[in-house]
Scaffold this motif. Sequence first.
Motif, PDB file in Angstrom:
ATOM      1  N   ALA A 165       0.825  -1.195   0.000  1.00 59.02           N
ATOM      2  CA  ALA A 165       0.000   0.000   0.000  1.00 59.02           C
ATOM      3  C   ALA A 165       0.860   1.247   0.000  1.00 59.02           C
ATOM      4  N   PRO A 192      -8.730   3.386   3.147  1.00 57.40           N
ATOM      5  CA  PRO A 192      -9.138   3.776   1.786  1.00 57.40           C
ATOM      6  C   PRO A 192     -10.195   4.865   1.705  1.00 57.40           C
ATOM      7  N   GLY A 206     -12.618   4.993  -3.081  1.00 54.34           N
ATOM      8  CA  GLY A 206     -11.877   4.204  -2.109  1.00 54.34           C
ATOM      9  C   GLY A 206     -11.790   2.740  -2.491  1.00 54.34           C
ATOM     10  N   ASP A 255      -9.035   2.602  -5.099  1.00 56.65           N
ATOM     11  CA  ASP A 255      -7.720   2.825  -4.479  1.00 56.65           C
ATOM     12  C   ASP A 255      -7.289   1.632  -3.638  1.00 56.65           C
ATOM     13  N   TRP A 256      -8.230   1.044  -2.891  1.00 57.54           N
ATOM     14  CA  TRP A 256      -7.889  -0.150  -2.102  1.00 57.54           C
ATOM     15  C   TRP A 256      -7.474  -1.283  -3.025  1.00 57.54           C
ATOM     16  N   GLN A 308      -4.093  -0.692  -4.548  1.00 62.04           N
ATOM     17  CA  GLN A 308      -3.094  -0.329  -3.549  1.00 62.04           C
ATOM     18  C   GLN A 308      -2.530   1.065  -3.802  1.00 62.04           C
ATOM     19  N   GLY A 309      -3.428   1.939  -4.280  1.00 63.56           N
ATOM     20  CA  GLY A 309      -3.103   3.348  -4.431  1.00 63.56           C
ATOM     21  C   GLY A 309      -2.291   3.704  -5.653  1.00 63.56           C
TER      22      GLY A 309
END
Length: 675
Positions: free
Chosen positions: A15, A167, A244, A247-248, A251-252
């Motif tokens: 992450a 997230p 979110g 992104d989760w 892992q961004g």
Amino acid sequence: MVNKNRMNRVAAAMAAAALMSVAVPAAAAEAVVTPRVDLKVLVVDDGGSSVEAITAELRDTGVPFTRVVLGSGSRPVINAGFLSDTVDGRPRAKYQGVVLPNENPFGDGSAEMAALTAYETTYGIRQVDAYTWAHPGVGLEYTDNGGYSGQLDGTQAAVTAAGKAGPFGYLGGQVTFEDNSALVPESYGFMGKPRAGYTSYLDAPVGGGRASLVGEYAHDGRSELVVTFGYNQYQQQFRLLARGIVDWLTQGVHLGQSRNYFAVHVDDVFAPDARWSKSLNCTPGDYACAGGEGQESSIRMTAADAQYAVQWQQSKGFKLDMLFNAGAGEEWKAENGGTDALTAQLIADRAKFRWMNHTYTHLFLGCTQDTSASPWTCTKNANGAVNYMSRAEISAQIRDNNNWAASKGIATDRTELVTGEHSGLKTLPQQPQDNPNLAGALADNGVKWAGSDNSREPVQRAVGAALTVPRYPMNVYYNTGTNAEMADEYNWIYTSRADGGSGLCEDNPATSTCLPAPLDVNTGYLNTIVPAEARTALRHVLANDPKPHYVHQANLAEDRTLYPVLNQVLDTYGTLFAPSAPIVNQSMKDTGVELSRRAAWDKAVAANKVTAYRIGTTVTVKAPFGVVAPVTAPNGTKKQLLLGTADFGTAYAGNRSAWTSPDLLQSAVTLRLPS
């Protein structure tokens, strides 16, 4: 056997941008090679609305994905070869994340699920379970042990401390499930108590405690994001969480970027707008208003309305775009004693607004109209060719407005233009093509961005060397200055003939719905129309949609009907999001650039001409020459320059993102992720 604690530590480290290393096969057993992970998502689609919602989020933000349709007889088999291979001697994971309809859509003992499990474990790939039920298999207790299952309409859910630290840190905290109608169930789901390995990110009250609706289940060296309620891509609860979830999952680090956009164009500034007649159910002065002769009335802002607009902007931290017709204002001034306090006030406050050319006198710039019958038609010459406004006349409308603004010290961007009624552009069915003189007139004046009506043309297109920028019309009508007039016209449009309406809703059931009963003209606007219009506008804001909305100067006059809608949009937004995710209120030119970049990016991705991957803390992105790539990465990411590095992107919603391209003498974008 994979060490579970080691894998969990690796997943957490990823992450922050570090990727675990895997050993190559026996022939090179002594070497340890960091694998390559391609920046693409695998979506396994069962046809349900929840998977479709996540797919829409990936598509609309520019994240490449491969979609496997479960019900298709020709779909590929998901096995080790489908998921990974070796490129230049380096192990490659073909997908950086996996979206499944639920935790195992293939059935017990499935070889495909076993392949996915091994793949996720080996490469540290995350999995989203788009919609499942609360049970121990996803790290939750059954609902009969302190949980709940059933309708969720109106549920007041909240982001947990772990969700804010993880997230969903861009949210303000509350996530309320839509409840737009007491007559229609809108959402259903399960809430369960977490078991070992499960971290709740979104929960809601159940009895005397709380139970989870979204959370991360870490087990057997894998991580799943578990969602236990159903949704579609338009519902607010999903729109709040969509960023979110992506992104989760990634892992961004992913291709694509997202913002929450909102801009409001106020058309016809300086010009009066004709007023709706409650008795005639039409607008006197309009050729189609039978019996309206001699009953014309107009609505125009006053100096006090202009002052209020400045005060309102300051109170909300939001700037309006003033689209002006200087010549129409000069005509009004000449007809009303030669003085104009409104224009004087707006000129005095000119620096407090954004300004845009709306043509000098708001003439119709398309074909010459024959209004002897309704609907109007285009006139034709003796040879049967359509008569169009000339290039010189269109050019004068653009040029004269610009010159007037310059003489008053009003700053405009001459590359932007919105014609009156979007005229000159094709108008179906009467004028099925653009005025052939329009493109030349735009070029004569350096116009590169031409506003269009999204309800007619939702896709950006070329007009000569210029590009259109679709704008959303708001249901705050140009020909109304009071709340009562708004409700009256709304009733006429949206009630049945039996209830005294026009019956348009009956004639067009696919595009509109009749009101069950007419609105009270005294309360209907504020109680019914405003909330509905605010919901629609907010839905656009939350959908990474940069298209501006447009209204008219009449809506800033008299009862100032626009402000209740804008207040509800902005105030609601302020409660939903943290300061890290502000509304982006940008110019029409910037929106035009955004839309054109998206179109080029989507075309390149669809043609498989984009290569992007991550090796450890290095991200490489290659796209066709001239195509700018959208990329999202964690804070602390650096862009590799020919000499040295520079901070990458701009901060938004807890990470950094930008449209980016290789620098001089570079063939690819290279990013260095934080360790």
